[in-house]
Design a protein around this motif. Structure first.
Motif, mmCIF file in Angstrom:
data_model
loop_
_atom_site.group_PDB
_atom_site.id
_atom_site.type_symbol
_atom_site.label_atom_id
_atom_site.label_comp_id
_atom_site.label_asym_id
_atom_site.label_seq_id
_atom_site.Cartn_x
_atom_site.Cartn_y
_atom_site.Cartn_z
ATOM 1 N N UNK A 14 21.190 75.154 52.793
ATOM 2 C CA UNK A 14 21.759 76.294 52.076
ATOM 3 C C UNK A 14 23.211 75.962 51.760
ATOM 4 N N UNK A 15 23.514 75.799 50.481
ATOM 5 C CA UNK A 15 24.853 75.401 50.051
ATOM 6 C C UNK A 15 25.601 76.593 49.477
ATOM 7 N N UNK A 16 26.888 76.689 49.808
ATOM 8 C CA UNK A 16 27.719 77.763 49.298
ATOM 9 C C UNK A 16 27.559 79.031 50.113
ATOM 10 N N UNK A 17 28.011 80.118 49.555
ATOM 11 C CA UNK A 17 27.912 81.399 50.249
ATOM 12 C C UNK A 17 29.162 81.724 51.035
ATOM 13 N N UNK A 63 17.651 71.530 48.457
ATOM 14 C CA UNK A 63 18.929 72.228 48.548
ATOM 15 C C UNK A 63 18.837 73.511 47.737
ATOM 16 N N UNK A 64 19.204 74.622 48.372
ATOM 17 C CA UNK A 64 19.285 75.925 47.719
ATOM 18 C C UNK A 64 20.751 76.306 47.632
ATOM 19 N N UNK A 65 21.212 76.755 46.464
ATOM 20 C CA UNK A 65 22.608 77.121 46.248
ATOM 21 C C UNK A 65 22.742 78.634 46.229
ATOM 22 N N UNK A 66 23.803 79.130 46.888
ATOM 23 C CA UNK A 66 24.062 80.566 46.997
ATOM 24 C C UNK A 66 24.260 81.180 45.621
#
Length: 74
Positions: A14-17, A63-66
């Motif tokens: 989980x990238x970002x957030x 990879x999942x981006x926020x």
């Protein structure tokens, strides 16, 4: 035949957030989708799949981006 739990779940990045948010999570292998939502503090963080991949423990991981946050209604 009983399956091993490791075969039934996929770890994703989980990238970002928000700061302090989760950096990865596991999802059921059959539930890999365009988006995932994870509970964090008093809300949910929403992530969208990318074309990127990362390595976790020597294995490729999506990879999942926020994309946004929602709050839990009281």
């Amino acid at each position: 035949m009983q399956r091993d739990a490791a075969e039934e779940e996929v770890e994703v990045v989980l990238a970002g957030g928000p700061e302090g948010g989760p950096g990865r999570t596991t999802v059921p292998a059959g539930a890999l989708a365009d988006r995932v939502a994870v509970c964090h503090l008093n809300g949910r963080e929403h992530f969208k799949v990318t074309d990127e991949s990362a390595e976790i423990d020597g294995r490729p991981a999506p990879v999942y981006r926020w994309i946004y946050s929602t709050k839990i209604a009281e």
